[in-house]
Design an enzyme around this catalytic site. Structure first.
Site, PDB file in Angstrom:
ATOM      1  N   MET A  36       0.813  -1.688   0.132  1.00 58.24           N
ATOM      2  CA  MET A  36      -0.128   0.252  -0.119  1.00 58.24           C
ATOM      3  C   MET A  36       1.123   1.236   0.482  1.00 58.24           C
ATOM      4  SD  MET A  36      -3.458  -0.597   1.726  1.00 58.24           S
ATOM      5  CE  MET A  36      -2.713  -0.738   3.554  1.00 58.24           C
TER       6      MET A  36
ATOM      7  N   TYR B 294       4.220   3.775   1.258  1.00 59.74           N
ATOM      8  CA  TYR B 294       4.824   4.637   1.895  1.00 59.74           C
ATOM      9  C   TYR B 294       6.151   3.465   2.296  1.00 59.74           C
ATOM     10  CZ  TYR B 294       5.268   8.901   5.202  1.00 59.74           C
ATOM     11  OH  TYR B 294       6.232   9.330   5.573  1.00 59.74           O
ATOM     12  N   LEU B 295       7.200   2.942   1.447  1.00 59.00           N
ATOM     13  CA  LEU B 295       8.266   2.441   2.494  1.00 59.00           C
ATOM     14  C   LEU B 295       8.886   2.278   2.531  1.00 59.00           C
ATOM     15  CD1 LEU B 295       7.884   0.918  -1.778  1.00 59.00           C
ATOM     16  CD2 LEU B 295       6.191  -0.429  -0.345  1.00 59.00           C
TER      17      LEU B 295
ATOM     18  N   GLY C  59      10.919  -3.004   5.842  1.00 62.18           N
ATOM     19  CA  GLY C  59      10.722  -3.902   5.417  1.00 62.18           C
ATOM     20  C   GLY C  59       9.972  -4.205   4.255  1.00 62.18           C
ATOM     21  N   HIS C  60       9.068  -3.221   3.796  1.00 60.14           N
ATOM     22  CA  HIS C  60       8.719  -3.108   1.788  1.00 60.14           C
ATOM     23  C   HIS C  60      10.285  -3.935   1.180  1.00 60.14           C
ATOM     24  CE1 HIS C  60       5.604  -0.740   3.660  1.00 60.14           C
ATOM     25  NE2 HIS C  60       4.815  -2.136   2.844  1.00 60.14           N
TER      26      HIS C  60
ATOM     27  N   GLN D 239     -10.538  -2.432   2.185  1.00 63.11           N
ATOM     28  CA  GLN D 239      -9.732  -3.693   3.548  1.00 63.11           C
ATOM     29  C   GLN D 239     -10.288  -2.142   4.426  1.00 63.11           C
ATOM     30  OE1 GLN D 239      -6.217  -4.006   2.033  1.00 63.11           O
ATOM     31  NE2 GLN D 239      -5.400  -3.865   3.071  1.00 63.11           N
TER      32      GLN D 239
ATOM     33  N   LYS E  39       5.455  -9.577   9.301  1.00 65.83           N
ATOM     34  CA  LYS E  39       4.024  -8.388  10.591  1.00 65.83           C
ATOM     35  C   LYS E  39       3.032  -9.112  10.439  1.00 65.83           C
ATOM     36  CE  LYS E  39       3.869  -4.608  11.965  1.00 65.83           C
ATOM     37  NZ  LYS E  39       2.452  -3.875  10.709  1.00 65.83           N
TER      38      LYS E  39
ATOM     39  N   GLN F  16      -2.410 -12.174   8.052  1.00 66.22           N
ATOM     40  CA  GLN F  16      -2.691 -12.666   6.480  1.00 66.22           C
ATOM     41  C   GLN F  16      -1.615 -13.336   5.197  1.00 66.22           C
ATOM     42  OE1 GLN F  16      -2.950  -7.651   3.876  1.00 66.22           O
ATOM     43  NE2 GLN F  16      -0.477  -8.781   3.890  1.00 66.22           N
TER      44      GLN F  16
ATOM     45  N   ARG G  67       2.292   3.218   9.338  1.00 68.81           N
ATOM     46  CA  ARG G  67       1.732   3.568  10.739  1.00 68.81           C
ATOM     47  C   ARG G  67       2.789   4.085  11.728  1.00 68.81           C
ATOM     48  NH1 ARG G  67      -2.817  -0.452   8.667  1.00 68.81           N
ATOM     49  NH2 ARG G  67      -4.119   0.668   8.541  1.00 68.81           N
TER      50      ARG G  67
HETATM   51  O1  PAF Z   1       0.364  -5.770   3.229  1.00 67.17           O
HETATM   52  C1  PAF Z   1      -0.794  -4.586   2.991  1.00 67.17           C
HETATM   53  O2  PAF Z   1       0.253  -3.796   2.402  1.00 67.17           O
HETATM   54  C2  PAF Z   1      -2.161  -4.707   1.707  1.00 67.17           C
HETATM   55  O3  PAF Z   1      -2.936  -5.491   2.799  1.00 67.17           O
HETATM   56  C3  PAF Z   1      -1.803  -5.400   0.701  1.00 67.17           C
HETATM   57  C4  PAF Z   1      -1.456  -7.231   1.143  1.00 67.17           C
HETATM   58  C5  PAF Z   1      -0.981  -4.177  -0.331  1.00 67.17           C
HETATM   59  C6  PAF Z   1      -3.538  -5.532  -0.099  1.00 67.17           C
HETATM   60  O4  PAF Z   1      -3.448  -4.364  -0.300  1.00 67.17           O
END
Ligand code: PAF
Length: 280
Positions: free
Chosen positions: A30, A32-33, A36-37, A61, A149, A153, A187
């Site tokens: 989503m 704002y990397l 972790g990303h 979501q 994390k 999910q 966040r």
């Molecule tokens: O983990 C996230 O950033 C979101 O839940 C995802 C997997 C990109 C789905 O919108």
């Protein structure tokens, strides 16, 4: 690096890569990397010929009182990080591209979504599964990378892929933490300096729970009690949940005698943070 906003362009480019016999890795985000990303993108780059990163703040979501509007966004910085890390494409669609008029198909999951975040955020995983399913259909990756994390999910996506026979390998990657232990999260930017300090109570409680089990404690309730005790010492912290579940099914479990996930969600002020450990 390609920056694409339309589904048609992504499909066209992936088709070309496929025609050249190249493998495709995918990192859904989503935006704002943070590091972790970046660790997911790095792993994807190591294991695939081409890597696609999606950046899409998925409205479906978020619950009605959640932080959709204030969710941090910085597409330029995100694209720079993706390019620097070796991604071949960023897919950053508008909401209207993903959810056209009359959109009405959803992916819903039972069981694995019943506890933890699924309980606190009842429509969350329906939104996650729907968008991830759409993204998988658009990108058609060989492998997709998710952080541990968001452990529930990851489990939910694994179940979706298995149950709906999707042709993608789901790869889980370890939590990346700040030097002082706080799990990296977009966040975290919501936290004031005082809350940022208070937020360390999450990783303290996680470390204590993990150490107890590693020292031989099998009784889950005792572990959770100690973790709650630590969390309750922090005046700015309000517990949403502290639970032990089976790692395979996300069912509540009281003994550390099978692979377990110990997961917590805690409000620090108005910011809801999550953390966990997995014992395989
Ligand atoms: O983990 C996230 O950033 C979101 O839940 C995802 C997997 C990109 C789905 O919108």
């Amino acid at each position: 690096m390609y920056i694409e906003q339309t589904i048609a362009n992504v499909k066209k480019q992936v088709k070309e890569w496929r025609a050249q016999g190249l493998s495709v890795g995918f990192v859904p985000t989503m935006g704002y990397l943070h590091e972790g990303h970046q660790s997911l993108i790095q792993r994807a780059v190591e294991e695939n010929d081409k890597v696609v990163v999606s950046i899409f703040v998925n409205p479906i979501q978020f619950g009605p009182k959640e932080d959709l509007e204030s969710y941090p966004r910085d597409l330029d910085a995100d694209c720079t990080l993706c390019e620097k890390t070796g991604a071949a494409m960023v897919f950053c669609p508008e909401v209207s591209e993903m959810y056209g008029e009359g959109f009405s198909a959803y992916v819903d999951m039972n069981g694995v979504t019943a506890e933890l975040c699924g309980k606190s955020r009842p429509t969350h995983f329906r939104g996650v599964c729907t968008v991830v399913c759409k993204l998988f259909n658009i990108v058609t990756p060989d492998r997709a990378y998710f952080g541990e994390k968001d452990a529930q999910q990851l489990a939910v996506i694994r179940h979706m892929v298995r149950d709906l026979n999707m042709n993608v390998e789901v790869v889980g990657c370890p939590i990346v933490r700040e030097a002082d232990g706080l799990a990296k999260s977009s966040r975290n930017t919501y936290l004031s300096p005082e809350e940022r300090k208070a937020a360390l109570v999450l990783s303290r409680s996680i470390q204590a729970g993990k150490a107890m089990i590693q020292a031989g404690e099998k009784n889950g309730d005792r572990v959770l009690e100690e973790m709650c005790r630590i969390l309750s010492e922090e005046p700015l912290a309000k517990i949403d949940y502290v639970e032990m579940v089976r790692w395979d099914s996300i069912e509540i479990h009281h003994q550390a005698d099978v692979p377990v996930l110990v997961a917590i969600a805690v409000y620090i002020g108005t910011t809801r943070l999550i953390d966990n450990f997995i014992l395989e």
